[in-house]
Design a protein around this motif. Structure first.
Motif, PDB file in Angstrom:
ATOM      1  N   ALA A  36     -41.034  24.655   5.282  1.00 24.50           N
ATOM      2  CA  ALA A  36     -41.951  23.735   5.953  1.00 24.50           C
ATOM      3  C   ALA A  36     -42.696  24.410   7.093  1.00 24.50           C
ATOM      4  O   ALA A  36     -43.753  23.931   7.517  1.00 24.50           O
ATOM      5  CB  ALA A  36     -41.196  22.522   6.479  1.00 24.50           C
ATOM      6  N   GLY A  37     -42.142  25.508   7.605  1.00 24.13           N
ATOM      7  CA  GLY A  37     -42.792  26.219   8.695  1.00 24.13           C
ATOM      8  C   GLY A  37     -42.861  25.427   9.990  1.00 24.13           C
ATOM      9  O   GLY A  37     -43.783  25.619  10.786  1.00 24.13           O
ATOM     10  N   ARG A  38     -41.886  24.559  10.221  1.00 30.11           N
ATOM     11  CA  ARG A  38     -41.865  23.727  11.419  1.00 30.11           C
ATOM     12  C   ARG A  38     -40.630  24.026  12.262  1.00 30.11           C
ATOM     13  O   ARG A  38     -39.551  24.301  11.717  1.00 30.11           O
ATOM     14  CB  ARG A  38     -41.889  22.234  11.052  1.00 30.11           C
ATOM     15  N   ASN A  39     -40.778  23.968  13.561  1.00 30.42           N
ATOM     16  CA  ASN A  39     -39.670  24.186  14.483  1.00 30.42           C
ATOM     17  C   ASN A  39     -39.382  22.875  15.202  1.00 30.42           C
ATOM     18  O   ASN A  39     -40.128  22.480  16.104  1.00 30.42           O
ATOM     19  CB  ASN A  39     -40.022  25.275  15.495  1.00 30.42           C
ATOM     20  N   PRO A  40     -38.320  22.179  14.824  1.00 27.85           N
ATOM     21  CA  PRO A  40     -38.077  20.852  15.399  1.00 27.85           C
ATOM     22  C   PRO A  40     -37.805  20.878  16.899  1.00 27.85           C
ATOM     23  O   PRO A  40     -38.178  19.948  17.611  1.00 27.85           O
ATOM     24  CB  PRO A  40     -36.871  20.337  14.616  1.00 27.85           C
ATOM     25  N   ARG A  41     -37.169  21.931  17.382  1.00 25.48           N
ATOM     26  CA  ARG A  41     -36.914  22.012  18.829  1.00 25.48           C
ATOM     27  C   ARG A  41     -38.215  22.145  19.612  1.00 25.48           C
ATOM     28  O   ARG A  41     -38.393  21.524  20.663  1.00 25.48           O
ATOM     29  CB  ARG A  41     -35.992  23.185  19.143  1.00 25.48           C
ATOM     30  N   GLU A  42     -39.118  22.975  19.115  1.00 26.95           N
ATOM     31  CA  GLU A  42     -40.396  23.144  19.792  1.00 26.95           C
ATOM     32  C   GLU A  42     -41.212  21.854  19.746  1.00 26.95           C
ATOM     33  O   GLU A  42     -41.857  21.480  20.741  1.00 26.95           O
ATOM     34  CB  GLU A  42     -41.177  24.291  19.159  1.00 26.95           C
ATOM     35  N   GLU A  43     -41.185  21.175  18.616  1.00 21.28           N
ATOM     36  CA  GLU A  43     -41.899  19.904  18.511  1.00 21.28           C
ATOM     37  C   GLU A  43     -41.304  18.874  19.467  1.00 21.28           C
ATOM     38  O   GLU A  43     -42.037  18.108  20.109  1.00 21.28           O
ATOM     39  CB  GLU A  43     -41.850  19.395  17.072  1.00 21.28           C
TER      40      GLU A  43
END
Length: 284
Positions: A36-43
């Motif tokens: 997914a290429g997503r970083n949940p912590r950064e979001e």
């Protein structure tokens, strides 16, 4: 005493009205596949529901297990949940930022399986919250640690040997929450060494098929109809499976809302089953 949640899912309006309830704990349990290429912590650090705390599903799992997201021992998990601020009298609402109830139901299931039932999933998650222009915050906070008394409900959990017995004896229905391509074996599994396909007799209910296009969960009647269409009897025992035990919990949430009362999660899910050399696999 905190208010008791009437259902396993709450609306954004309900959460907004109760956001300052002293006993309430709100958690962002976002998690995504590496693809997914997503970083949940950064979001989360950019925007989250005011007062919410990030709950890392990987950090809550059994780090010694050979497969991802394996449920930690009850005493260990209780200690970790308590460190997050979840206590015996805590009201818990969990959400994610997927717009599909992708990972939040996993934390919901973990907390319930450990014996704490005053927990619900925010319908539509952060996507719905922001769509309604409700406030978000970048401030990182934490809750005061609390005491969580574990009461493990083994009826909600299945391991490999239980699934071998289920598949060979047909004593429980199996619902697979993965994509149709992974279920049929036409789409490669995201983890090396894992065969494609599904367990003999399994029913296919993709986790994204139980929500509207806006990410909100279908109502009970529509959910019952969808499970019937998939050949699932919600009045009989059901075990849900997926890739690593994350999205199967979204199906378990939908089953709960639909009125199913005898449900469980195959914790190792397809990553465990598909990596064995002697487990039966059906393709097509």
């Amino acid at each position: 005493m905190p208010p008791v949640l009437p259902t396993p899912i709450v609306s954004t309006a309900w959460l907004a009205a109760h956001l300052h309830e002293p006993s309430l704990r709100v958690f962002d349990a976002s998690w995504y596949l590496p693809s997914a290429g997503r970083n949940p912590r950064e979001e989360f650090a950019t925007a989250h529901i005011p007062g919410a705390v990030y709950a890392d599903l990987d950090a809550l799992a059994d780090e010694t297990a050979p497969f991802p997201h394996t449920l930690a021992a009850p005493d260990v998990l209780a200690q970790r949940l308590g460190a997050l601020g979840i206590g015996d009298d805590t009201l818990v609402v969990v959400y994610d930022n997927s717009g599909q109830h992708f990972s939040a139901p996993r934390l919901w299931w973990m907390i319930k399986t450990l014996g704490h039932h005053n927990v619900a999933v925010l319908d539509g998650g952060l996507v719905a919250w922001q769509r309604e222009q409700r406030p978000v915050s970048p401030s990182i906070t934490s809750y005061t640690p609390a005491h969580f008394t574990p009461s493990f409900d083994a009826s909600r959990w299945r391991d490999l040997e239980a699934m071998r017995a289920t598949v060979s004896g047909g004593r429980e229905q199996v619902v697979d929450a993965r994509s149709l391509g992974r279920f049929s074996g036409s789409e490669a599994e995201p983890r090396a060494g894992v065969r494609g396909g599904h367990m003999p007799g399994a029913h296919h209910v993709h986790y994204a098929s139980v929500v509207h296009s806006d990410g909100s969960l279908f109502g009970a009647d529509d959910l019952r109809a969808r499970f019937i269409d998939a050949g699932v009897d919600i009045n009989a025992p059901i075990t849900a499976s997926c890739g690593t035990g994350i999205t199967a919990c979204a199906v378990l949430l939908a089953l709960d809302v639909a009125g199913a009362r005898h449900t469980a999660l195959y914790d190792g899910s397809w990553t465990e089953w598909g990596s064995q050399s002697d487990t039966p696999v059906i393709t097509g």
